[in-house]
Design a protein around this motif. Structure first.
Motif, short mmCIF file in Angstrom:
data_model
loop_
_atom_site.label_atom_id
_atom_site.label_comp_id
_atom_site.label_asym_id
_atom_site.label_seq_id
_atom_site.Cartn_x
_atom_site.Cartn_y
_atom_site.Cartn_z
N PHE A 161 0.79 -1.23 0.00
CA PHE A 161 0.00 0.00 0.00
C PHE A 161 0.83 1.28 0.00
CE2 PHE A 161 -3.47 2.77 1.73
CZ PHE A 161 -4.39 2.51 0.72
N GLU A 162 2.13 1.21 0.19
CA GLU A 162 2.96 2.41 0.16
C GLU A 162 2.86 3.05 -1.23
OE1 GLU A 162 6.19 5.02 -0.49
OE2 GLU A 162 6.02 3.10 -1.53
N ARG A 163 2.78 4.36 -1.28
CA ARG A 163 2.46 5.10 -2.51
C ARG A 163 3.35 4.75 -3.70
NH1 ARG A 163 3.72 11.19 -3.72
NH2 ARG A 163 5.47 10.56 -2.50
N THR A 164 4.66 4.77 -3.53
CA THR A 164 5.56 4.49 -4.66
C THR A 164 5.44 3.04 -5.09
OG1 THR A 164 7.10 6.19 -3.92
CG2 THR A 164 7.96 4.53 -5.43
N ARG A 165 5.36 2.14 -4.13
CA ARG A 165 5.25 0.72 -4.49
C ARG A 165 3.91 0.41 -5.14
NH1 ARG A 165 8.59 0.53 0.19
NH2 ARG A 165 6.86 0.17 1.62
N LEU A 166 2.84 1.06 -4.69
CA LEU A 166 1.55 0.88 -5.34
C LEU A 166 1.60 1.39 -6.79
CD1 LEU A 166 -1.36 -0.07 -5.16
CD2 LEU A 166 -1.95 2.14 -4.15
N SER A 167 2.33 2.46 -7.01
CA SER A 167 2.52 2.96 -8.38
C SER A 167 3.27 1.93 -9.22
CB SER A 167 3.30 4.28 -8.38
OG SER A 167 2.57 5.29 -7.75
N LEU A 168 4.31 1.33 -8.66
CA LEU A 168 5.07 0.31 -9.39
C LEU A 168 4.18 -0.89 -9.71
CD1 LEU A 168 8.41 0.44 -7.38
CD2 LEU A 168 8.06 1.16 -9.76
N ILE A 169 3.39 -1.32 -8.75
CA ILE A 169 2.48 -2.44 -8.98
C ILE A 169 1.49 -2.11 -10.08
CG2 ILE A 169 0.57 -3.74 -7.94
CD1 ILE A 169 2.23 -3.78 -5.34
N THR A 170 0.98 -0.89 -10.07
CA THR A 170 0.02 -0.47 -11.11
C THR A 170 0.67 -0.52 -12.49
OG1 THR A 170 -1.10 0.95 -9.51
CG2 THR A 170 -1.50 1.41 -11.84
N ILE A 171 1.88 -0.02 -12.60
CA ILE A 171 2.59 -0.03 -13.89
C ILE A 171 2.83 -1.47 -14.34
CG2 ILE A 171 4.78 0.53 -15.03
CD1 ILE A 171 4.89 2.98 -13.01
N ILE A 172 3.32 -2.29 -13.43
CA ILE A 172 3.61 -3.69 -13.79
C ILE A 172 2.33 -4.43 -14.15
CG2 ILE A 172 4.56 -5.87 -12.95
CD1 ILE A 172 6.46 -4.14 -11.15
N PHE A 173 1.25 -4.18 -13.44
CA PHE A 173 -0.03 -4.81 -13.77
C PHE A 173 -0.46 -4.45 -15.19
CE2 PHE A 173 -4.69 -4.80 -13.90
CZ PHE A 173 -4.97 -6.09 -13.47
N ARG A 174 -0.35 -3.17 -15.51
CA ARG A 174 -0.77 -2.69 -16.83
C ARG A 174 0.11 -3.24 -17.95
NH1 ARG A 174 0.16 3.11 -16.85
NH2 ARG A 174 2.19 2.51 -17.62
N GLU A 175 1.41 -3.29 -17.73
CA GLU A 175 2.35 -3.69 -18.77
C GLU A 175 2.64 -5.19 -18.80
OE1 GLU A 175 3.41 -1.51 -21.02
OE2 GLU A 175 2.31 0.08 -19.98
N GLU A 176 2.31 -5.90 -17.74
CA GLU A 176 2.55 -7.33 -17.54
C GLU A 176 4.00 -7.65 -17.20
OE1 GLU A 176 0.78 -9.93 -20.41
OE2 GLU A 176 -1.13 -8.87 -20.30
N LYS A 177 4.96 -7.24 -18.00
CA LYS A 177 6.38 -7.39 -17.70
C LYS A 177 7.05 -6.06 -18.04
CE LYS A 177 7.23 -12.29 -18.10
NZ LYS A 177 8.12 -13.33 -18.64
N VAL A 178 7.88 -5.59 -17.11
CA VAL A 178 8.50 -4.29 -17.30
C VAL A 178 9.97 -4.38 -16.88
CG1 VAL A 178 8.34 -1.81 -16.85
CG2 VAL A 178 6.31 -3.24 -16.61
#
Length: 102
Positions: free
Chosen positions: A11-28
């Motif tokens: 739930f930490e803001r930066t890590r949630l942003s990373l999870i969102t990006i990885i979810f959208r892109e699948e592999k980054v």
């Protein structure tokens, strides 16, 4: 509604942003995440290591034309937690009525 039901690593803001990006892109790749987020190498690496350590993200080395690079992807646990987070946020929005653009 319990905001505290989510793992603080997730739930930490930066890590949630990373999870969102990885979810959208699948592999980054690491360089792509660095470019998208603007984080320093050290900060990005630290956040990714916390996500990997908590089991939300996994990584693998892939061969590219000029060597190898690390790519990150969500684990089953990470995908499940992110989807639960989306459902939770949807319920928060619905419980507060229509959001007005100002």
């Amino acid at each position: 509604m319990l905001y505290t039901r989510f793992d603080p690593v997730f739930f930490e803001r930066t890590r949630l942003s990373l999870i969102t990006i990885i979810f959208r892109e699948e592999k980054v790749s690491f360089p792509a995440l660095k470019r998208i987020t603007g984080l320093s190498d050290g900060a990005l690496y630290s956040h990714l290591q916390k996500l990997v350590g908590a089991g939300f993200v996994s990584k693998e080395k892939v061969l590219i034309s000029d060597g190898a690079q690390t790519v990150y992807f969500l684990t089953e646990k990470g995908r499940k937690e992110f989807k639960e987070y989306l459902v939770f946020m949807e319920s928060v929005i619905k419980s507060h009525g229509e959001v007005k653009n100002e």
